[in-house]
Scaffold this motif. Structure first.
Motif, PDB file in Angstrom:
ATOM      1  N   LEU A 128       0.455  -1.672  14.425  1.00 43.29           N
ATOM      2  CA  LEU A 128       1.676  -2.375  14.028  1.00 43.29           C
ATOM      3  C   LEU A 128       1.529  -3.887  14.151  1.00 43.29           C
ATOM      4  N   GLN A 135       8.373  -6.094   8.845  1.00 43.42           N
ATOM      5  CA  GLN A 135       7.916  -4.734   8.559  1.00 43.42           C
ATOM      6  C   GLN A 135       7.656  -3.968   9.854  1.00 43.42           C
ATOM      7  N   ARG A 136       7.044  -4.635  10.819  1.00 40.91           N
ATOM      8  CA  ARG A 136       6.753  -4.023  12.113  1.00 40.91           C
ATOM      9  C   ARG A 136       8.054  -3.548  12.776  1.00 40.91           C
ATOM     10  N   ILE A 139       9.467  -0.409  10.966  1.00 47.42           N
ATOM     11  CA  ILE A 139       8.713   0.804  11.320  1.00 47.42           C
ATOM     12  C   ILE A 139       9.110   1.274  12.711  1.00 47.42           C
ATOM     13  N   ARG A 140       9.185   0.346  13.655  1.00 52.39           N
ATOM     14  CA  ARG A 140       9.564   0.723  15.025  1.00 52.39           C
ATOM     15  C   ARG A 140      10.950   1.353  15.050  1.00 52.39           C
ATOM     16  N   LYS A 143      10.904   4.760  12.300  1.00 56.97           N
ATOM     17  CA  LYS A 143       9.908   5.813  12.502  1.00 56.97           C
ATOM     18  C   LYS A 143       9.636   6.124  13.976  1.00 56.97           C
ATOM     19  N   ILE A 167       9.389  -0.027   4.324  1.00 52.39           N
ATOM     20  CA  ILE A 167       8.782   0.990   5.184  1.00 52.39           C
ATOM     21  C   ILE A 167       7.677   1.721   4.425  1.00 52.39           C
ATOM     22  N   HIS A 168       7.959   2.094   3.170  1.00 51.68           N
ATOM     23  CA  HIS A 168       6.957   2.788   2.362  1.00 51.68           C
ATOM     24  C   HIS A 168       5.711   1.929   2.199  1.00 51.68           C
ATOM     25  N   SER A 170       4.728  -0.532   4.100  1.00 49.62           N
ATOM     26  CA  SER A 170       4.092  -0.715   5.408  1.00 49.62           C
ATOM     27  C   SER A 170       3.245   0.492   5.779  1.00 49.62           C
ATOM     28  N   LEU A 171       3.796   1.679   5.574  1.00 51.46           N
ATOM     29  CA  LEU A 171       3.055   2.893   5.882  1.00 51.46           C
ATOM     30  C   LEU A 171       1.828   3.034   4.983  1.00 51.46           C
TER      31      LEU A 171
END
Length: 182
Positions: A128, A135-136, A139-140, A143, A167-168, A170-171
């Motif tokens: 991350l 973005q980090r 996600i935190r 997710k 999120i998409h 970033s993943l």
């Protein structure tokens, strides 16, 4: 039912106690006492549970005597539970229960504080760290912490669609990084 304190919370209390905060140290010891009772009760036979309070106290004393050896850069719970594990081994050896100790200690630790879980958490954090802060954080929140997309969007001041796209992406970037790409 209360949730177990996080690695971050326990480490913060330990660091404060190392810096001389006595109230933080007392709070840390009280929390660790509860964690130890649970930890030992899952690993001791019914006959040995009579010795559990002594074992808890021995472990807390070992923490106290070794606390200056704690490396502030390392996870606290891995360090602490290694002390607890060794105290349990010593307890079983002292009572001639070597086979029981090996059997019980061979079981997986079913908690958030296993070494594997801590290593995985550190790996996720390293991954991350390679993402931009926004973005980090998304996600935190969504997710890892389980917040809804709507809540994360509200906190970020973005639309739900923008959060889903971020999120998409970033993943997808994390997956590419894991595959050895950029």
């Amino acid at each position: 039912m209360t949730t177990a304190p996080s690695e971050e919370a326990l480490k913060t209390l330990m660091l404060l106690s190392l810096d001389g905060d006595e109230a933080a140290y007392r709070r840390l010891l009280n929390i660790l006492r509860v964690l130890l009772v649970g930890y030992y009760s899952r690993r001791m036979s019914a006959a040995a549970k009579a010795d559990m309070e002594d074992l808890v106290q021995e472990t807390l004393l070992a923490l106290h005597s070794r606390r200056e050896t704690y490396d502030r850069q390392r996870p606290f719970t891995a360090w602490f539970f290694s002390i607890a594990r060794y105290k349990l081994i010593d307890h079983h050896r002292g009572r001639g229960g070597r086979m029981m100790a090996e059997t019980e200690l061979g079981e997986d630790i079913k908690s958030d504080f296993s070494e594997e879980a801590l290593a995985a958490r550190l790996d996720v954090e390293r991954l991350l760290d390679g993402l931009p802060e926004k973005q980090r954080n998304l996600i935190r929140q969504v997710k890892l912490e389980g917040q809804s997309v709507a809540d994360a969007a509200s906190l970020a001041g973005q639309t739900e669609s923008a959060v889903k796209v971020a999120i998409h992406r970033s993943l997808k970037a994390l997956a590419e990084k894991l595959r050895g790409g950029a």
